[in-house]
Write a protein that holds these residues in place. Structure first.
Motif, mmCIF file in Angstrom:
data_model
loop_
_atom_site.group_PDB
_atom_site.id
_atom_site.type_symbol
_atom_site.label_atom_id
_atom_site.label_comp_id
_atom_site.label_asym_id
_atom_site.label_seq_id
_atom_site.Cartn_x
_atom_site.Cartn_y
_atom_site.Cartn_z
ATOM 1 N N ILE A 6 0.861 -1.180 0.000
ATOM 2 C CA ILE A 6 0.000 0.000 0.000
ATOM 3 C C ILE A 6 0.897 1.230 0.000
ATOM 4 N N PHE A 7 0.681 2.075 -0.977
ATOM 5 C CA PHE A 7 1.421 3.339 -1.066
ATOM 6 C C PHE A 7 0.440 4.497 -1.065
ATOM 7 N N ARG A 8 0.865 5.603 -0.485
ATOM 8 C CA ARG A 8 0.136 6.847 -0.653
ATOM 9 C C ARG A 8 0.389 7.296 -2.096
ATOM 10 N N LYS A 9 -0.539 8.022 -2.663
ATOM 11 C CA LYS A 9 -0.442 8.415 -4.068
ATOM 12 C C LYS A 9 0.897 9.100 -4.386
ATOM 13 N N PHE A 35 5.559 -5.632 2.894
ATOM 14 C CA PHE A 35 4.468 -6.122 2.059
ATOM 15 C C PHE A 35 3.506 -6.900 2.948
ATOM 16 N N SER A 36 2.357 -7.242 2.377
ATOM 17 C CA SER A 36 1.358 -8.073 3.052
ATOM 18 C C SER A 36 0.843 -9.112 2.079
ATOM 19 N N ALA A 42 -5.912 -6.068 4.516
ATOM 20 C CA ALA A 42 -6.976 -5.248 5.087
ATOM 21 C C ALA A 42 -6.609 -4.769 6.491
ATOM 22 N N GLU A 43 -6.011 -5.651 7.298
ATOM 23 C CA GLU A 43 -5.590 -5.240 8.643
ATOM 24 C C GLU A 43 -4.451 -4.219 8.563
ATOM 25 N N THR A 44 -3.551 -4.404 7.610
ATOM 26 C CA THR A 44 -2.480 -3.421 7.403
ATOM 27 C C THR A 44 -3.070 -2.059 7.063
ATOM 28 N N ALA A 45 -4.042 -2.032 6.165
ATOM 29 C CA ALA A 45 -4.685 -0.768 5.790
ATOM 30 C C ALA A 45 -5.358 -0.125 6.994
ATOM 31 N N ALA A 46 -6.087 -0.921 7.767
ATOM 32 C CA ALA A 46 -6.802 -0.390 8.928
ATOM 33 C C ALA A 46 -5.849 0.116 10.004
ATOM 34 N N HIS A 106 -11.623 -0.342 0.542
ATOM 35 C CA HIS A 106 -12.269 -1.361 -0.285
ATOM 36 C C HIS A 106 -11.259 -1.914 -1.284
ATOM 37 N N PHE A 107 -10.920 -3.181 -1.100
ATOM 38 C CA PHE A 107 -9.933 -3.838 -1.935
ATOM 39 C C PHE A 107 -10.579 -4.334 -3.228
ATOM 40 N N PRO A 108 -9.834 -4.268 -4.329
ATOM 41 C CA PRO A 108 -10.373 -4.788 -5.596
ATOM 42 C C PRO A 108 -10.702 -6.269 -5.464
ATOM 43 N N GLN A 109 -11.777 -6.702 -6.096
ATOM 44 C CA GLN A 109 -12.183 -8.099 -5.984
ATOM 45 C C GLN A 109 -11.199 -9.036 -6.633
#
Length: 112
Positions: A6-9, A35-36, A42-46, A106-109
């Motif tokens: 996950i990166f910031r823009k 990395f995850s 999802a837990e990393t993002a939260a 919301h992660f891509p499916q």
């Protein structure tokens, strides 16, 4: 196996411009790129990006990273993938926005 960053823009934009990155500030401080797995993302993002919008989710194939990728215990003793070299733009299989809706990322499916 796909692993996820996950990166910031602005971090994603910097990787695209330079072609390589040592990662986000936390990665630089720790000496490796965090990395995850999809089950951990999802837990990393939260935990690390709570309430943040304008994020990008990068998918990276683990196998081509070879010995530079190590699986090490982290949160709760779970093994997390850590990259001990710069991330190259060529390593990135795909990148997609990671939108924040109602306080949840919301992660891509197809990110599985």
């Amino acid at each position: 196996m796909m692993i996820y960053k996950i990166f910031r823009k602005p971090e994603w934009d910097a990787l695209r411009a330079a072609g390589t990155t040592a990662g986000a500030p936390v990665d630089v401080a720790d000496g490796y790129i965090h990395f995850s797995t999809i089950g951990q993302a999802a837990e990393t993002a939260a935990k690390h990006f709570a309430g943040e919008d304008d994020l990008m989710l990068l998918g990276v194939e683990a196998a081509p990273l070879g010995d530079d990728l190590r699986w090490e215990p982290s949160r709760g003793g779970a093994l997390f993938p850590h990259l001990y070299r710069e991330l190259r733009l060529d390593d990135v299989a795909w990148a997609q926005p990671l939108p924040l809706k109602d306080g949840v990322h919301h992660f891509p499916q197809d990110a599985e």
